[in-house]
Design an enzyme around this catalytic site. Structure first.
Site, PDB file in Angstrom:
ATOM      1  CG  HIS A  71       3.155   8.709   0.257  1.00 30.49           C
ATOM      2  ND1 HIS A  71       2.693   9.901   0.749  1.00 30.49           N
ATOM      3  CD2 HIS A  71       1.990   8.092  -0.284  1.00 30.49           C
ATOM      4  CE1 HIS A  71       1.374   9.846   0.745  1.00 30.49           C
ATOM      5  NE2 HIS A  71       1.196   8.736  -1.191  1.00 30.49           N
ATOM      6  CG  HIS A 110      -1.648  -1.574   1.216  1.00 30.95           C
ATOM      7  ND1 HIS A 110      -2.823  -1.252   0.808  1.00 30.95           N
ATOM      8  CD2 HIS A 110      -1.617  -2.324   2.031  1.00 30.95           C
ATOM      9  CE1 HIS A 110      -3.539  -2.242   0.507  1.00 30.95           C
ATOM     10  NE2 HIS A 110      -2.694  -3.066   1.476  1.00 30.95           N
ATOM     11  CG  LEU A 111       4.878   1.302  -1.952  1.00 30.79           C
ATOM     12  CD1 LEU A 111       5.722   0.953  -3.519  1.00 30.79           C
ATOM     13  CD2 LEU A 111       6.021   1.859  -1.212  1.00 30.79           C
ATOM     14  CE  LYS A 112       0.965   5.708  -6.842  1.00 34.86           C
ATOM     15  NZ  LYS A 112       0.651   5.212  -7.788  1.00 34.86           N
ATOM     16  CB  THR A 113      -2.582   3.688   2.210  1.00 37.32           C
ATOM     17  OG1 THR A 113      -2.790   2.601   1.382  1.00 37.32           O
ATOM     18  CG2 THR A 113      -3.331   4.040   3.304  1.00 37.32           C
TER      19      THR A 113
END
Ligand code: ZN
Lengths: 336, 373
Positions: A147, A108-111
């Site tokens: 992130h 979940h790199l984009k959370t």
């Protein structure tokens, strides 16, 4: 901390060890706005979570429950927050938590929450070195993830340890070697070289600026139509208060059409001013823009030279920014 | 101001309204990640209907009434003051004060705007509480945390806090100059602003910085040299597809048509955008069943639908503004055909609050008033 796939999860309502908890269903209101049709597993887990929070329970099973929720919904802010509080309350080894996060983060790199949780943990463990290794791995999965990069920048600036900075330039160099249009890597280079203090060996700031200018020139020679490297070059010059005109000799060949085989002059290799390759798409918009800026800064009669170049960009080489180049002409003439 | 006929695809405004309405009715279980920002999603949906001028004829009075009720149910108060929570995902009863039911700044900003779109009279607003919340959320470095007890602190929350203070017309609980310093520390060598100090310049957070500075009357804190550099960086973000990229050398994404286009507008040079190219890009992001996606052939969502509409509306505003930059008050509304028209015309936008000029005016008129009747 065992891994579970949400599809094979046994409902909490069917687990005897959870029988003492009163699950609390979500209150939706009379006419809910954009209600979500939750899966059975999600409804079950979050009902138990609301029950746990209401009771204020902080026990090892809370970690199991919040992990199940986070795996189904990594954006569940409250689950993260309550999990963090519970970890501290139980005095759980935070290294274990980070190891679990290594696995969850890559999925979940984009959370946002994934990274926020990490910052909180590492600010406590104070072991940034293992983080750099993790980040290098996760940047390989997505070399421009915002992130991941901002976490890396935070980590370096927050702990600011010499050993952490040691390999940063090499790290960026490798990434640029792989993809010279990776703007995140260029940005990181600027941060490391100019925005994070002076490290041993880099005390001569003039020499550092010249080193970076040469570095950028080499990359422009490799592929001139790359906005990232031009922005970097401009940034170095402006930061070091070096006038653009010092690069006029270097830039000029890039502003001209590609030389044909016959009229190419016998090349004298000038390492300080590498020439564009024979394959390069010329003239290069960024080079023309750069040269126009040199003329504009010179003022006086040179302004006309600048306006000619801007006209060339507006009408021929960069027509999508036609209005911008015409605006530059108006602005420059206004101040004459 | 109408686009040249020929290359532009029809603008399927009816379908875009339908897409947003559908999301308001319900979302599939695969979208649980919306829960912690549910009210923001409502803003994108209802805001799209506002921009399309379809709110009155595409939604029922009863629905609009119940939406307002639902939004007011999210107003919560506590020792931190008052604000709006994203939705009831942590509630088991109507007025649930257990942990997790705390206000969030980004959501509070969208709640106020959504209520203004629905022309609420704001008599139920806890004004003092909200002002207090802004103070509680401000950190020592001038940034704001998303929630009173923690959460990310970055440029997005500075923008939301400033937009709320602007609508409330109450800055008394905020240290503006400290936030200005924070914003300056997010500026990069490229001319844009990153999300946190030291981070890469990005279109969305550049908008947040520029807008926040202007909302607080601090636009002059950007020097002429910086302004020139920022304009350069922003126009450079429009690529050959006609759309805008969020960062140098990335692929175009419809939402950056707004973030970058509105930023240029705020700097007084909105007309530098190649409008035809921008329309053609957004046209290509339209989904055949309605809604606008971040890029051609992607799935549409309310966020990209709203921001694409706002981008088109910003362009209309830039083109319509006179040489003095003044915008004729809602002059465009009269020309908008709310029916099945495929016209690209949209009402003008207030680029600082990110709402139609009419909605922004409503917000600024009704939000600051005291409730003493
Ligand atoms: Zn986007």
């Amino acid at each position: 901390m065992h891994q579970q796939d949400s599809s094979t999860l046994v409902l909490f309502s069917e687990r005897p060890e959870w029988a003492d908890v009163t699950p609390l269903e979500q209150y939706e209101g009379v006419n809910p706005l954009a209600p979500i049709y939750y899966s059975e597993e999600y409804k079950d887990a979050t009902s138990y979570f609301r029950g746990i929070v209401k009771a204020g329970e902080m026990s090892p099973r809370v970690l199991e429950l919040t992990e199940a929720i986070i795996r189904m919904n990594p954006a569940h802010y409250s689950a993260w927050q309550y999990r963090y509080k519970t970890l501290l309350e139980l005095n759980n080894p935070l290294d274990d938590e980070l190891a679990l996060m290594d696995e969850i983060a890559v999925k979940h790199l984009k959370t946002y929450q994934v990274w926020h949780h990490r910052r909180l943990l590492v600010a406590r463990t104070r072991e940034p070195a293992r983080e750099l290794a993790f980040l290098s791995r996760s940047l390989r999965a997505d070399t421009k993830n915002y992130h991941t990069w901002s976490y890396r920048q935070w980590l370096l600036a927050y702990f600011n340890e010499d050993t952490l900075w040691e390999r940063e330039l090499d790290f960026v160099g490798d990434l640029l070697e792989e993809d010279l249009r990776n703007n995140s890597a260029w940005h990181h280079r600027f941060f490391v070289v100019f925005q994070s203090g002076v490290r041993k060996g880099d005390e001569d700031r003039g020499a550092v600026a010249q080193r970076e200018i040469s570095f950028a020139k080499q990359y422009i020679a490799k592929a001139p139509n790359n906005a990232s490297v031009w922005n970097y070059l401009r940034g170095v010059l402006e930061h070091s208060k070096i006038p653009f005109s010092e690069l006029q000799i270097f830039v000029t060949p890039y502003t001209l059409p590609q030389r044909s085989e016959d009229d190419a002059p016998a090349e004298v290799i000038d390492l300080e001013n590498p020439l564009p390759s024979k394959l390069a798409q010329l003239p290069c918009v960024a080079a023309i823009e750069f040269l126009a800026d040199v003329h504009e800064a010179a003022g006086g009669d040179s302004i006309m030279k600048a306006t000619e170049l801007w006209k060339l960009l507006a009408d021929e080489h960069d027509t999508i920014r036609k209005k911008y180049w015409e605006y530059r002409i108006r602005e420059a003439l206004r101040t004459v | 101001m109408s686009p040249p006929p020929g290359d532009l695809p029809p603008f399927t405004r009816f379908g875009h309204g339908t897409h947003c309405k559908r999301c308001l009715v319900g979302l599939p279980g695969s979208q649980v990640d919306i829960d912690p920002s549910k009210l923001a999603l409502a803003f994108y949906c209802i805001g799209s209907l506002d921009l399309l001028n379809q709110l009155l004829d595409k939604t029922k009075q009863d629905d609009r009434e119940s939406w307002r009720e639902w939004i007011w149910e999210q107003q919560v108060c506590g020792p931190y003051g008052a604000g709006f929570k994203p939705g009831p995902y942590m509630s088991s009863i109507k007025e649930d004060s257990t942990e997790g039911n705390v206000p969030q700044l980004i959501v509070t900003y969208t709640a106020l705007l959504t209520l203004a779109i629905l022309r609420d009279d704001f008599t139920r607003l806890d004004r003092t509480g909200i002002a207090q919340l802004l103070g509680v959320c401000q950190r020592e470095d001038g940034s704001f945390s998303t929630e009173p007890y923690g959460g990310d602190t970055d440029l997005r929350t500075v923008y939301c806090a400033f937009a709320i203070a602007n609508m409330l017309d109450n800055w008394s609980t905020i240290n503006i100059d400290q936030s200005v310093e924070f914003m300056r520390s997010c500026r990069t060598y490229e001319g844009g602003y990153g999300q946190f100090p030291f981070c890469e310049a990005q279109g969305g957070t550049t908008y947040c910085a520029l807008s926040a500075l202007h909302l607080s009357g601090r636009g002059d804190r950007i020097s002429p040299t910086e302004r020139k550099q920022t304009i350069r960086w922003l126009v450079q973000k429009q690529d050959i597809s006609g759309g805008f990229v969020g960062r140098t050398n990335k692929a175009a994404d419809a939402c950056y048509c707004f973030w970058c286009g509105a930023s240029l507008n705020i700097l007084g040079v909105g007309t530098l955008v190649d409008e035809d190219a921008l329309r053609s890009f957004i046209g290509s992001c339209q989904h055949k069943f309605g809604g606008i996606a971040k890029a051609p052939k992607e799935h549409p969502d309310p966020y990209h639908t709203y921001l694409s509409l706002a981008a088109l509306s910003t362009q209309a505003t830039a083109a319509r503004a006179g040489p003095d930059g003044n915008i004729g008050h809602s002059a465009a509304n009269a020309h908008v055909d709310p029916s099945r028209s495929t016209s690209w015309e949209l009402p003008p936008l207030d680029p600082l609050l990110n709402a139609t000029v009419d909605t922004a005016a409503w917000a600024r008129e009704h939000i600051p008033k005291s409730t003493n009747a």
